[in-house]
Design a protein around this motif. Sequence first.
Motif, PDB file in Angstrom:
ATOM      1  N   ASN A  92       0.815  -1.226   0.000  1.00  0.00           N
ATOM      2  CA  ASN A  92       0.000   0.000   0.000  1.00  0.00           C
ATOM      3  C   ASN A  92       0.844   1.270   0.000  1.00  0.00           C
ATOM      4  OD1 ASN A  92       1.015   0.099   2.562  1.00  0.00           O
ATOM      5  ND2 ASN A  92      -0.950  -0.187   3.618  1.00  0.00           N
ATOM      6  N   ARG A  93       2.182   1.112  -0.111  1.00  0.00           N
ATOM      7  CA  ARG A  93       3.138   2.208  -0.239  1.00  0.00           C
ATOM      8  C   ARG A  93       3.012   3.231   0.893  1.00  0.00           C
ATOM      9  NH1 ARG A  93       4.923  -1.083  -2.917  1.00  0.00           N
ATOM     10  NH2 ARG A  93       5.520  -1.059  -5.104  1.00  0.00           N
ATOM     11  N   ASP A  94       2.806   2.745   2.120  1.00  0.00           N
ATOM     12  CA  ASP A  94       2.741   3.668   3.253  1.00  0.00           C
ATOM     13  C   ASP A  94       4.064   3.720   4.028  1.00  0.00           C
ATOM     14  OD1 ASP A  94       2.758   1.218   4.500  1.00  0.00           O
ATOM     15  OD2 ASP A  94       1.051   1.632   5.822  1.00  0.00           O
ATOM     16  N   GLY A  95       5.098   3.031   3.502  1.00  0.00           N
ATOM     17  CA  GLY A  95       6.394   3.060   4.159  1.00  0.00           C
ATOM     18  C   GLY A  95       6.512   2.118   5.338  1.00  0.00           C
ATOM     19  N   ARG A  96       5.524   1.257   5.537  1.00  0.00           N
ATOM     20  CA  ARG A  96       5.548   0.304   6.638  1.00  0.00           C
ATOM     21  C   ARG A  96       4.978  -1.043   6.171  1.00  0.00           C
ATOM     22  NH1 ARG A  96       6.477   1.847  11.754  1.00  0.00           N
ATOM     23  NH2 ARG A  96       6.928   4.074  12.091  1.00  0.00           N
ATOM     24  N   ILE A  97       5.455  -2.102   6.802  1.00  0.00           N
ATOM     25  CA  ILE A  97       4.951  -3.439   6.507  1.00  0.00           C
ATOM     26  C   ILE A  97       4.120  -3.905   7.690  1.00  0.00           C
ATOM     27  CG2 ILE A  97       5.597  -5.846   6.074  1.00  0.00           C
ATOM     28  CD1 ILE A  97       8.269  -4.735   4.948  1.00  0.00           C
ATOM     29  N   ASP A  98       2.892  -4.341   7.429  1.00  0.00           N
ATOM     30  CA  ASP A  98       2.036  -4.830   8.510  1.00  0.00           C
ATOM     31  C   ASP A  98       1.805  -6.330   8.359  1.00  0.00           C
ATOM     32  OD1 ASP A  98       0.049  -5.191   6.555  1.00  0.00           O
ATOM     33  OD2 ASP A  98      -0.800  -3.214   6.914  1.00  0.00           O
ATOM     34  N   LYS A 120       3.750 -13.165  14.606  1.00  0.00           N
ATOM     35  CA  LYS A 120       4.986 -13.666  15.228  1.00  0.00           C
ATOM     36  C   LYS A 120       6.208 -13.225  14.437  1.00  0.00           C
ATOM     37  CE  LYS A 120       3.920 -17.911  17.757  1.00  0.00           C
ATOM     38  NZ  LYS A 120       4.117 -19.379  17.749  1.00  0.00           N
ATOM     39  N   ILE A 121       6.114 -13.332  13.116  1.00  0.00           N
ATOM     40  CA  ILE A 121       7.224 -12.924  12.256  1.00  0.00           C
ATOM     41  C   ILE A 121       7.481 -11.434  12.412  1.00  0.00           C
ATOM     42  CG2 ILE A 121       7.917 -12.610   9.854  1.00  0.00           C
ATOM     43  CD1 ILE A 121       6.436 -15.214   9.235  1.00  0.00           C
ATOM     44  N   LEU A 122       6.418 -10.643  12.396  1.00  0.00           N
ATOM     45  CA  LEU A 122       6.559  -9.198  12.498  1.00  0.00           C
ATOM     46  C   LEU A 122       7.192  -8.812  13.835  1.00  0.00           C
ATOM     47  CD1 LEU A 122       4.101  -6.550  11.282  1.00  0.00           C
ATOM     48  CD2 LEU A 122       4.864  -6.425  13.649  1.00  0.00           C
ATOM     49  N   GLN A 123       6.778  -9.469  14.920  1.00  0.00           N
ATOM     50  CA  GLN A 123       7.305  -9.137  16.243  1.00  0.00           C
ATOM     51  C   GLN A 123       8.802  -9.423  16.367  1.00  0.00           C
ATOM     52  OE1 GLN A 123       4.529 -11.446  18.567  1.00  0.00           O
ATOM     53  NE2 GLN A 123       3.408  -9.612  19.225  1.00  0.00           N
ATOM     54  N   SER A 124       9.312 -10.354  15.542  1.00  0.00           N
ATOM     55  CA  SER A 124      10.741 -10.647  15.600  1.00  0.00           C
ATOM     56  C   SER A 124      11.586  -9.490  15.068  1.00  0.00           C
ATOM     57  CB  SER A 124      11.045 -11.917  14.789  1.00  0.00           C
ATOM     58  OG  SER A 124      10.925 -11.682  13.401  1.00  0.00           O
ATOM     59  N   MET A 125      10.964  -8.543  14.328  1.00  0.00           N
ATOM     60  CA  MET A 125      11.693  -7.404  13.768  1.00  0.00           C
ATOM     61  C   MET A 125      11.241  -6.069  14.359  1.00  0.00           C
ATOM     62  SD  MET A 125      11.692  -8.462   9.719  1.00  0.00           S
ATOM     63  CE  MET A 125       9.959  -8.967   9.694  1.00  0.00           C
ATOM     64  N   ASP A 126      10.085  -6.048  15.019  1.00  0.00           N
ATOM     65  CA  ASP A 126       9.463  -4.800  15.494  1.00  0.00           C
ATOM     66  C   ASP A 126      10.136  -4.322  16.777  1.00  0.00           C
ATOM     67  OD1 ASP A 126       7.786  -2.691  15.965  1.00  0.00           O
ATOM     68  OD2 ASP A 126       6.174  -3.924  16.798  1.00  0.00           O
ATOM     69  N   ARG A 127      10.963  -3.275  16.657  1.00  0.00           N
ATOM     70  CA  ARG A 127      11.695  -2.772  17.825  1.00  0.00           C
ATOM     71  C   ARG A 127      10.925  -1.711  18.604  1.00  0.00           C
ATOM     72  NH1 ARG A 127      16.842  -1.831  14.293  1.00  0.00           N
ATOM     73  NH2 ARG A 127      15.864   0.207  14.237  1.00  0.00           N
ATOM     74  N   ASP A 128       9.991  -1.012  17.946  1.00  0.00           N
ATOM     75  CA  ASP A 128       9.309   0.095  18.628  1.00  0.00           C
ATOM     76  C   ASP A 128       7.899  -0.268  19.089  1.00  0.00           C
ATOM     77  OD1 ASP A 128       7.977  -0.020  16.232  1.00  0.00           O
ATOM     78  OD2 ASP A 128       8.716   1.899  15.472  1.00  0.00           O
ATOM     79  N   GLY A 129       7.490  -1.539  18.898  1.00  0.00           N
ATOM     80  CA  GLY A 129       6.196  -1.996  19.406  1.00  0.00           C
ATOM     81  C   GLY A 129       4.994  -1.476  18.663  1.00  0.00           C
ATOM     82  N   THR A 130       5.168  -1.011  17.407  1.00  0.00           N
ATOM     83  CA  THR A 130       4.045  -0.463  16.649  1.00  0.00           C
ATOM     84  C   THR A 130       3.283  -1.536  15.873  1.00  0.00           C
ATOM     85  OG1 THR A 130       5.484  -0.032  14.747  1.00  0.00           O
ATOM     86  CG2 THR A 130       5.235   1.741  16.381  1.00  0.00           C
ATOM     87  N   LEU A 131       3.790  -2.765  15.896  1.00  0.00           N
ATOM     88  CA  LEU A 131       3.223  -3.873  15.114  1.00  0.00           C
ATOM     89  C   LEU A 131       3.274  -3.590  13.613  1.00  0.00           C
ATOM     90  CD1 LEU A 131       0.207  -5.186  17.232  1.00  0.00           C
ATOM     91  CD2 LEU A 131       2.506  -6.127  17.001  1.00  0.00           C
ATOM     92  N   THR A 132       4.227  -2.763  13.223  1.00  0.00           N
ATOM     93  CA  THR A 132       4.554  -2.567  11.809  1.00  0.00           C
ATOM     94  C   THR A 132       6.079  -2.492  11.711  1.00  0.00           C
ATOM     95  OG1 THR A 132       4.428  -0.152  11.994  1.00  0.00           O
ATOM     96  CG2 THR A 132       2.418  -1.316  11.270  1.00  0.00           C
ATOM     97  N   ILE A 133       6.578  -2.683  10.503  1.00  0.00           N
ATOM     98  CA  ILE A 133       8.020  -2.642  10.262  1.00  0.00           C
ATOM     99  C   ILE A 133       8.320  -1.495   9.315  1.00  0.00           C
ATOM    100  CG2 ILE A 133      10.034  -3.908   9.423  1.00  0.00           C
ATOM    101  CD1 ILE A 133       8.697  -5.100  11.899  1.00  0.00           C
ATOM    102  N   ASP A 134       9.138  -0.545   9.780  1.00  0.00           N
ATOM    103  CA  ASP A 134       9.547   0.522   8.875  1.00  0.00           C
ATOM    104  C   ASP A 134      10.847   0.115   8.165  1.00  0.00           C
ATOM    105  OD1 ASP A 134      11.687   0.991  10.637  1.00  0.00           O
ATOM    106  OD2 ASP A 134      10.647   2.635  11.656  1.00  0.00           O
ATOM    107  N   TRP A 135      11.305   0.981   7.277  1.00  0.00           N
ATOM    108  CA  TRP A 135      12.483   0.653   6.472  1.00  0.00           C
ATOM    109  C   TRP A 135      13.709   0.391   7.344  1.00  0.00           C
ATOM    110  CZ3 TRP A 135      15.420  -1.231   3.056  1.00  0.00           C
ATOM    111  CH2 TRP A 135      16.714  -0.757   2.841  1.00  0.00           C
TER     112      TRP A 135
END
Length: 472
Positions: A92-98, A120-135
Amino acid sequence: MEGPQLTDPDKERRYSALFQQLDSNSDGHVDINELREGLHALGMRGCQGAEQEILRAGDTDQDGQLDFNEFTQYLEERERRLLLMFDSLDRNRDGRIDVSEIQQCFQSLGVQITLGQAKKILQSMDRDGTLTIDWMEWRDHFLLNPLHNMEDVVTFWKHSSMLDIGESLAVPDEFSKKEIRSGMWWKQLLAGGVAGAVSRTGTAPLDRLKVLMQVHGSRSCGRSMWKGLREMLEEGGLRSLWRGNGINVLKIAPESGIKFMAYEQIKKLIRGQHETLRVQERFVAGSLAGAIAQTVIYPMEVLKTRLALRRTGQYSGMSDCARHILRTEGIRAFSKGYLPNLLGIVPYAGIDLAVYETLKNTWLQRYRAGTSADPGVLVLLACGTISSTCGQIASYPLALVRTRMQAQASIVGSPQLSMLALFRHIVEREGILGLYQGIAPNFMKVIPAVSISYVVYENMKRVLGVTSRYSL
């Protein structure tokens, strides 16, 4: 929102800090050992062979090490490749992966996962707890992980994020399409076969002691394991401790091959060629594949028991033993104990699988590090050992009855009983504990067998050029 860009004023500082962290001796170069130790310190234990891949790609002057310029060029190229992967995920080109985008990525490659698994996969990379992955989270997580495309990333997630389960004797390995196309599957099977052969040979004396205690139940009541070992040595010398091990090793190849091929076909029937099986479906497919493999190689199981029980000079070898059984007992003797053996697959596979999955998920929920969903080798070995032990406790009475039935005709005065009659006979004469004769040496061999298997398996994979997969 516009996607992420590679412009980064702090890039040189980041690269310099990372290089200094890897350059442990501060000589201005990073060699293969420093890379290996540095990646391990950064928590990248699930990427065996990453140091060789990084050195091969970045070492432009072929001197066997990376200077800062080579290291910088390698990282810049990695970031460009990672940006393409990030953009392909960020639909969706919002700069984040959900989580939904991770799930869609799996689906696009023919793998079905739930939103919970994607989380589970997302949480392994999510450092700021937003449940999304930025660049930046994506870049930092994969920067030193030499994955080339999204299929590699999905395979890494599928194994290292523990969507796949640990393997047992009853549940065959599940290989990706890429591994099957590349021929990696046969290297995995070969590595496992060699590991199994070395492991079985190393623990063969305990295995033979277990068979003797299973078969001579009432006569071995009160007999200690040490006394049993002394009796074997007195009767046949040191070599007698390995009776029956030859055929035990020989049956690894056909059993593994048949189980793998049967599992692949059953998996297609259950869920389709391009999808991953759920835990329950793996249990069904694994049990059926195990049953097929056991059916084909079962005569070798009978031979193994008879050879383990033989007296010194009774048979000249495997073929002599087989001819003797065929001549004196007929072809049906090679199927004795088949029914309890088949029935034993279900409780062993089911309990082993359920306990492994429960222990592994409990550990992940309670102790998982913030940057990795990989529990590490020692945790997986512990989970596999405990789950296998639980499975053996549940199925051991059936294994004992199977062994007794296989040996009946070779024991003078032994009654020729059916499975249920033999159960009653053992309980009446030896009590409930009689169904667990020989379980002590059986348990004693679990930890050394698992440890030997793992060490040999990992070394064989390095020799064959197979990347690490945490599946036992």
